[in-house]
Motif scaffolding. Structure first.
Motif, mmCIF file in Angstrom:
data_model
loop_
_atom_site.group_PDB
_atom_site.id
_atom_site.type_symbol
_atom_site.label_atom_id
_atom_site.label_comp_id
_atom_site.label_asym_id
_atom_site.label_seq_id
_atom_site.Cartn_x
_atom_site.Cartn_y
_atom_site.Cartn_z
ATOM 1 N N VAL A 35 0.822 -1.247 0.515
ATOM 2 C CA VAL A 35 -0.213 -0.098 0.315
ATOM 3 C C VAL A 35 0.763 1.759 0.609
ATOM 4 C CG1 VAL A 35 -1.835 1.560 1.223
ATOM 5 C CG2 VAL A 35 -1.748 -0.951 1.526
ATOM 6 N N ALA A 36 1.803 1.575 0.598
ATOM 7 C CA ALA A 36 3.099 2.134 0.434
ATOM 8 C C ALA A 36 3.486 2.921 -0.069
ATOM 9 C CB ALA A 36 4.060 2.668 1.825
ATOM 10 N N GLN A 37 3.985 1.292 -0.900
ATOM 11 C CA GLN A 37 4.145 1.798 -1.735
ATOM 12 C C GLN A 37 3.473 2.507 -3.157
ATOM 13 O OE1 GLN A 37 6.329 -1.699 -2.325
ATOM 14 N NE2 GLN A 37 8.183 -1.043 -2.121
ATOM 15 N N GLN A 38 2.448 1.829 -3.664
ATOM 16 C CA GLN A 38 1.037 2.299 -3.705
ATOM 17 C C GLN A 38 1.218 3.934 -4.006
ATOM 18 O OE1 GLN A 38 0.400 1.388 -7.315
ATOM 19 N NE2 GLN A 38 -1.849 3.230 -6.488
ATOM 20 N N LEU A 39 0.954 4.004 -2.442
ATOM 21 C CA LEU A 39 0.816 5.601 -2.435
ATOM 22 C C LEU A 39 1.504 6.581 -2.478
ATOM 23 C CD1 LEU A 39 -0.379 5.586 0.803
ATOM 24 C CD2 LEU A 39 -1.622 6.059 -0.161
ATOM 25 N N ALA A 40 2.932 5.869 -2.659
ATOM 26 C CA ALA A 40 4.178 6.577 -2.912
ATOM 27 C C ALA A 40 4.020 7.344 -5.072
ATOM 28 C CB ALA A 40 5.272 5.869 -3.237
ATOM 29 N N THR A 41 3.796 5.952 -5.454
ATOM 30 C CA THR A 41 3.581 6.281 -6.645
ATOM 31 C C THR A 41 2.483 6.829 -7.074
ATOM 32 O OG1 THR A 41 3.993 3.523 -7.033
ATOM 33 C CG2 THR A 41 3.083 4.226 -8.692
ATOM 34 N N MET A 42 1.167 7.010 -6.198
ATOM 35 C CA MET A 42 0.590 7.928 -6.449
ATOM 36 C C MET A 42 0.608 9.837 -6.289
ATOM 37 S SD MET A 42 -3.950 8.424 -5.076
ATOM 38 C CE MET A 42 -3.438 8.117 -3.564
ATOM 39 N N ASN A 43 1.821 9.764 -5.721
ATOM 40 C CA ASN A 43 2.309 10.878 -5.800
ATOM 41 C C ASN A 43 2.167 11.542 -4.172
ATOM 42 O OD1 ASN A 43 4.937 11.848 -6.392
ATOM 43 N ND2 ASN A 43 4.204 12.934 -8.150
ATOM 44 N N VAL A 44 1.167 11.227 -3.275
ATOM 45 C CA VAL A 44 1.268 11.580 -1.625
ATOM 46 C C VAL A 44 2.479 12.047 -0.812
ATOM 47 C CG1 VAL A 44 -0.744 9.670 -0.881
ATOM 48 C CG2 VAL A 44 1.208 9.410 0.084
ATOM 49 N N ASP A 45 1.854 13.356 -0.703
ATOM 50 C CA ASP A 45 3.219 13.707 -0.150
ATOM 51 C C ASP A 45 3.675 13.238 1.448
ATOM 52 O OD1 ASP A 45 3.219 16.410 -1.483
ATOM 53 O OD2 ASP A 45 0.700 16.492 -1.381
ATOM 54 N N ILE A 46 2.762 12.767 2.289
ATOM 55 C CA ILE A 46 3.416 12.229 2.864
ATOM 56 C C ILE A 46 2.587 10.980 3.029
ATOM 57 C CG2 ILE A 46 3.823 12.770 5.589
ATOM 58 C CD1 ILE A 46 2.363 15.710 4.059
ATOM 59 N N ILE A 47 3.227 10.217 3.932
ATOM 60 C CA ILE A 47 2.581 8.871 4.044
ATOM 61 C C ILE A 47 3.160 8.379 5.871
ATOM 62 C CG2 ILE A 47 2.591 6.857 4.557
ATOM 63 C CD1 ILE A 47 4.024 6.748 1.421
ATOM 64 N N GLU A 48 1.927 8.669 6.706
ATOM 65 C CA GLU A 48 1.210 8.107 8.201
ATOM 66 C C GLU A 48 1.719 6.775 7.672
ATOM 67 O OE1 GLU A 48 -0.333 10.221 11.772
ATOM 68 O OE2 GLU A 48 -1.198 9.133 10.609
ATOM 69 N N ALA A 49 2.703 6.007 7.965
ATOM 70 C CA ALA A 49 2.838 5.109 8.400
ATOM 71 C C ALA A 49 2.214 3.631 9.054
ATOM 72 C CB ALA A 49 4.579 4.126 7.327
ATOM 73 N N GLY A 50 2.355 4.702 10.154
ATOM 74 C CA GLY A 50 1.284 3.640 11.684
ATOM 75 C C GLY A 50 1.921 4.522 12.292
ATOM 76 N N PHE A 51 1.536 3.897 13.998
ATOM 77 C CA PHE A 51 1.530 3.999 14.805
ATOM 78 C C PHE A 51 2.993 3.134 15.932
ATOM 79 C CE2 PHE A 51 -1.466 5.204 19.278
ATOM 80 C CZ PHE A 51 -0.656 5.862 19.982
ATOM 81 N N PRO A 52 4.086 3.649 15.597
ATOM 82 C CA PRO A 52 4.785 2.414 15.891
ATOM 83 C C PRO A 52 5.182 2.051 17.886
ATOM 84 C CG PRO A 52 6.028 4.263 15.121
ATOM 85 C CD PRO A 52 4.043 4.849 15.084
ATOM 86 N N ILE A 53 4.775 2.595 18.498
ATOM 87 C CA ILE A 53 4.691 1.900 19.525
ATOM 88 C C ILE A 53 3.016 1.039 20.263
ATOM 89 C CG2 ILE A 53 2.946 3.834 21.036
ATOM 90 C CD1 ILE A 53 6.346 2.719 22.701
ATOM 91 N N SER A 54 2.256 0.926 19.065
ATOM 92 C CA SER A 54 0.773 0.382 19.034
ATOM 93 C C SER A 54 1.579 -1.027 19.234
ATOM 94 C CB SER A 54 -0.022 0.837 18.748
ATOM 95 O OG SER A 54 0.130 -0.089 17.089
ATOM 96 N N SER A 55 2.958 -1.427 18.540
ATOM 97 C CA SER A 55 2.372 -2.863 18.815
ATOM 98 C C SER A 55 3.977 -3.455 18.359
ATOM 99 C CB SER A 55 1.253 -4.131 17.950
ATOM 100 O OG SER A 55 1.935 -3.776 16.660
ATOM 101 N N GLN A 56 5.008 -5.146 18.263
ATOM 102 C CA GLN A 56 5.832 -4.792 17.427
ATOM 103 C C GLN A 56 5.550 -5.192 15.575
ATOM 104 O OE1 GLN A 56 8.803 -4.759 19.276
ATOM 105 N NE2 GLN A 56 9.735 -4.803 17.079
ATOM 106 N N GLY A 57 4.558 -5.571 15.495
ATOM 107 C CA GLY A 57 3.776 -5.474 14.057
ATOM 108 C C GLY A 57 3.840 -4.050 13.364
ATOM 109 N N ASP A 58 3.252 -3.457 14.326
ATOM 110 C CA ASP A 58 3.808 -1.516 13.647
ATOM 111 C C ASP A 58 5.011 -1.280 14.108
ATOM 112 O OD1 ASP A 58 0.954 -1.161 12.333
ATOM 113 O OD2 ASP A 58 1.290 1.142 13.843
#
Ligand code: KIV
Ligand code: ZN
Length: 515
Positions: A35-58
């Motif tokens: 999804v992040a790669q597609q958002l970059a292809t769509m040229n979004v300016d900023i990707i909020e990729a997640g909430f890192p403290i919420s889980s190891q997976g995130d």
């Protein structure tokens, strides 16, 4: 991140953070990257990729997006405390353009009831959070959660203080989707007028859709000076969701006289982004959804069709090509070779390595043997299944179901279980209320994993009598939801594949491969 040019609206996509908070949406590591790669292809300016403290997976997925996705700013969310902010930085620091997003609520309701603090304490926490974040990187966003229900003078004082502490973007969320467009526009105008140092930061908005006004409120904010819009693909997000990126971009594009601003989004990637997000999250797009619904460019009535034939502008305010709806319905079949298949993958926008393309070609051949025409939708589904990155711990080896009138539905299932180098063949039978229920019960007996089926949908992927059935299931295990997707020309097989897909996710994501 450079301060936004006055006339450019930057798009901050939070599909992978707020969007992933949608009930039922949970993406695997590989899916988030896709999804992040597609958002970059769509040229979004900023990707909020997640909430890192919420889980190891995130944390891991934000980190790998920061490492691998080039182009947009990569942002992580953190509450206004040291542990959140430090963890966030440790995940995003690999990006060339990292941003820390820190937030705390500013409405009295949230301050008193949720945080159980005073206004002064929240003010200090906000300033300290921004100062700490600023010690890690330059690009800092501060959000005043529940801003639209906050006391305006207090809100302005917090915004002014965080800008002095180093915030480069100040976000004004309508957290519970409570505002009306005129009201929200006025709020942004007031902040612009009252906050003395506002010129030093970009005003951002983040509108939820509880009253169906997320997009309208975002547009009102742009008219009043906001230059960053937070939004998600297909408008997914908490509760009724967030403002939909595709609707805001197309409103600006279609009404340039109202919005004399530029933007960087490649609108031709909108349709593909929408399909990818709905396929991976299992959250389907309603047919009449603006811009990306299947009926968005369909003309049913005779009068409309007549008008369209004479001049498209009679009933179309934008063209389907502008949002990337594929023009040709090129169909592949069992005689199509590797070259044609690879070309179609490329035309559909997939950039895949050779091994994956070869694997897909084998799957395509099996499908083309069962089904005369293989459409783009079939190919999309093949790709999305193959790239989800879910290890196939369990795979289907044998299925026998009986059902009918006056017959007790029964299923016998044999699964292959592969863990490291060990392979086991496991078999069980069960009765049920129907063939799918019987099959699911037999699978439960084999795996010993007690899941609760929360949702089941079946749809035909492409037209025609030999259309493939695509099944999406949502199952709950240990309080978390997992989406499984399966497809086949046989709907019982598609149902079993979907269930096994979800079970494999549980084994990999929750049980660490232990079941
Ligand atoms: O809705 C909200 O207020 C949020 C913030 C964290 C920006 O999602
Ligand atoms: Zn939100």
């Amino acid at each position: 991140m450079k301060k936004s040019n006055k006339d450019t609206v930057v798009f901050f996509d939070t599909t992978l953070r707020d969007g992933e908070q949608s009930p039922g949406a949970s993406l695997t590591f590989q899916e988030k990257l896709l999804v992040a790669q597609q958002l970059a292809t769509m040229n979004v300016d900023i990707i909020e990729a997640g909430f890192p403290i919420s889980s190891q997976g995130d944390f891991e997925s934000v980190k790998s997006i920061a490492q691998q996705v080039k182009g947009p700013v990569i942002c992580g969310l953190s509450r206004a405390n040291t542990k959140d902010i430090t963890t966030c930085w440790n995940a995003i620091k690999y990006s060339k353009k990292p941003r820390i997003h820190t937030f705390i609520a500013t409405s009295d309701l949230h301050i008193e009831k949720k945080l159980q603090k005073t206004r002064q304490q929240v003010f200090d926490m906000a300033v300290n959070a921004v100062k700490l974040a600023k010690s890690f990187c330059d690009d800092i966003e501060f959000s005043a959660e529940d801003a639209s229900r906050s006391d305006i003078d207090y809100l302005c004082s917090v915004v002014e203080a965080v800008i002095n502490a180093g915030a480069t973007t100040v976000n004004i969320p309508d957290t519970v989707g409570y505002s009306l467009p005129t009201e929200f526009g006025k709020l942004i105008a007031t902040i612009k007028q009252k906050v003395k140092n506002i010129e030093k930061a970009v005003i951002s908005v983040h509108c939820h859709n509880d009253l169906g006004l997320g997009v309208a409120n975002s547009l009102a904010a742009i008219e009043n000076g906001a230059r960053q819009i937070e939004c998600t693909v297909n408008g997914i997000g908490e509760r009724a969701g967030n403002a939909a990126i595709e609707e805001i971009v197309m409103a600006i594009k279609t009404k340039p006289m109202f919005f004399p601003v530029s933007y960087n989004i490649n609108t031709k990637e909108i349709y593909k982004s929408s399909k990818l997000v709905s396929n991976l999250t299992g959250i389907t797009v309603q047919p009449n959804k603006a811009i990306v619904g299947v009926n968005a460019f369909a003309h049913e009535s005779g009068i409309h069709q007549d008008g369209m034939l004479k001049d498209k502008r009679t009933y179309e305010i934008m063209s389907p090509q502008d949002v990337g709806v594929p023009e040709s319905l090129l169909v592949l079949g069992k005689h199509s070779g590797r070259h044609a298949f690879f070309k179609r993958l490329k035309d559909l926008g997939y950039k895949l390595d050779n091994t994956v393309m070869e694997e897909l070609f084998s799957k395509f051949k099996i499908l083309a043997d069962k089904k005369k025409c293989v459409y783009d939708d079939d190919i999309d589904s093949l790709v999305e299944q193959s790239v989800s990155g879910v290890k196939e711990v369990y795979s289907v080896d044998y299925v026998n179901v009986t059902s009918g009138v006056g017959v007790i539905p029964t299923a016998t299932i044999r699964l292959i279980k592969k863990v490291k180098n060990k392979t086991e063949i496991l078999q069980e039978a069960s009765c049920g209320t129907g063939p799918v229920d019987a099959a699911y019960k037999a699978i439960d007996k084999i795996t010993g994993i007690k899941v609760e089926l929360k949702d089941y949908t079946l749809r035909a992927i492409s037209g025609g009598e030999d259309a493939q059935g695509e099944v999406n299931v949502k199952v709950n295990y240990d309080g978390a939801n997992y989406i499984g997707k399966g497809m086949s020309t046989d709907i019982v097989e598609a149902s079993i594949n979907a269930y096994i897909h979800a079970v494999n996710k549980i084994v990999v994501m929750s049980l660490g491969g232990k079941k």
